[in-house]
Design an enzyme around this catalytic site. Sequence first.
Site, PDB file in Angstrom:
ATOM      1  N   TYR A   1       6.198   6.137   4.574  1.00 48.27           N
ATOM      2  CA  TYR A   1       7.447   6.134   5.364  1.00 48.27           C
ATOM      3  C   TYR A   1       8.684   6.324   4.502  1.00 48.27           C
ATOM      4  O   TYR A   1       9.753   5.798   4.804  1.00 48.27           O
ATOM      5  CB  TYR A   1       7.553   4.847   6.216  1.00 48.27           C
ATOM      6  CG  TYR A   1       6.318   4.630   7.049  1.00 48.27           C
ATOM      7  CD1 TYR A   1       5.952   5.572   8.019  1.00 48.27           C
ATOM      8  CD2 TYR A   1       5.481   3.551   6.818  1.00 48.27           C
ATOM      9  CE1 TYR A   1       4.784   5.413   8.748  1.00 48.27           C
ATOM     10  CE2 TYR A   1       4.313   3.392   7.552  1.00 48.27           C
ATOM     11  CZ  TYR A   1       3.971   4.334   8.518  1.00 48.27           C
ATOM     12  OH  TYR A   1       2.822   4.188   9.225  1.00 48.27           O
ATOM     13  N   ARG A   2       8.521   7.044   3.398  1.00 47.28           N
ATOM     14  CA  ARG A   2       9.647   7.342   2.505  1.00 47.28           C
ATOM     15  C   ARG A   2      10.246   6.085   1.862  1.00 47.28           C
ATOM     16  O   ARG A   2      11.395   6.115   1.415  1.00 47.28           O
ATOM     17  CB  ARG A   2      10.777   8.095   3.243  1.00 47.28           C
ATOM     18  CG  ARG A   2      10.309   9.326   4.016  1.00 47.28           C
ATOM     19  CD  ARG A   2      10.235  10.538   3.108  1.00 47.28           C
ATOM     20  NE  ARG A   2      10.044  11.766   3.869  1.00 47.28           N
ATOM     21  CZ  ARG A   2       8.909  12.457   3.889  1.00 47.28           C
ATOM     22  NH1 ARG A   2       7.852  12.040   3.208  1.00 47.28           N
ATOM     23  NH2 ARG A   2       8.831  13.578   4.568  1.00 47.28           N
ATOM     24  N   LEU A   3       9.504   4.990   1.886  1.00 51.08           N
ATOM     25  CA  LEU A   3      10.024   3.750   1.288  1.00 51.08           C
ATOM     26  C   LEU A   3       9.538   3.662  -0.154  1.00 51.08           C
ATOM     27  O   LEU A   3       8.792   2.746  -0.541  1.00 51.08           O
ATOM     28  CB  LEU A   3       9.593   2.538   2.132  1.00 51.08           C
ATOM     29  CG  LEU A   3      10.152   2.620   3.565  1.00 51.08           C
ATOM     30  CD1 LEU A   3       9.609   1.500   4.440  1.00 51.08           C
ATOM     31  CD2 LEU A   3      11.679   2.584   3.540  1.00 51.08           C
TER      32      LEU A   3
END
Length: 225
Positions: free
Chosen positions: A203-205
């Site tokens: 999630y692009r984290l």
Amino acid sequence: MADDGLIPKTPSEAQYSAAKEAYSVAEDQGEVFASDDPYEIFVDWFQFAKRFEPNDTNAMSVATVDSTGLPNVRILLLKDVSDRGFSFYSNSESTKGLELAANPQAALCFHWKTVRRQVRIRGPVSELSAEECDAYFAERARGSQIGAWASFQSRPIENRELLDQRIADYEEIYRDRDVPRPDNWKGWIVHPQEIEFWINRPYRLHERLVFEQEADGWKQTYLYP
Ligand SMILES: Cc1cc2nc3c(=O)[nH]c(=O)nc-3n(C[C@H](O)[C@H](O)[C@H](O)COP(=O)(O)O)c2cc1C
């Protein structure tokens, strides 16, 4: 995973789970920041990347700026890393060579796609000694040594035959003897002020850890993704 366009859209939830299997190599990487020394982390990451990215693991983007301040970037091969810095070789009369002569600073970026990691490095640049350049030049394949003489890197060429002719000429000149290093074939070393490690998370984290050189050592800071 149907995709109509050239550039894939941001992955959906379903795509993430489908891709998870394929990305398991990146999901199961154990301790990723296993040292307080960024060089040790770099070597650790490089060795890890080499297992999955055998083709030009040492390829990196090298950014310089021109005399107007416009950035320029190209891929070069990293040839050495030590606690002095990160080094590469090229032609000092090429575009990058002239840019580095006028403004000896550079940024490097490695992206190892398969393991989904990035390393960014920035700092001043100095030239390697003639002895270091000679030693590395002597290790190169003879064809590459001849090529270094034959190519006016980054300058216009009217046709390919001109290069072939220059190669033939230098093969003749150096027939039956070692090819010396041309004066314009040089090495540079980037002395990092900053080294940032980035690792992909769902999630692009992503996780980002930046090391900044300070008088008493490296300062570490985690950054928002
Ligand atoms: C995978 C890869 C590795 C490369 N390695 C080098 C290198 O080590 N040295 C070099 O001079 N050019 C290398 N090149 C070519 C450069 O990207 C670039 O075309 C050339 O150095 C001229 O750049 P300039 O006009 O900005 O000076 C490489 C290109 C690729 C794609």
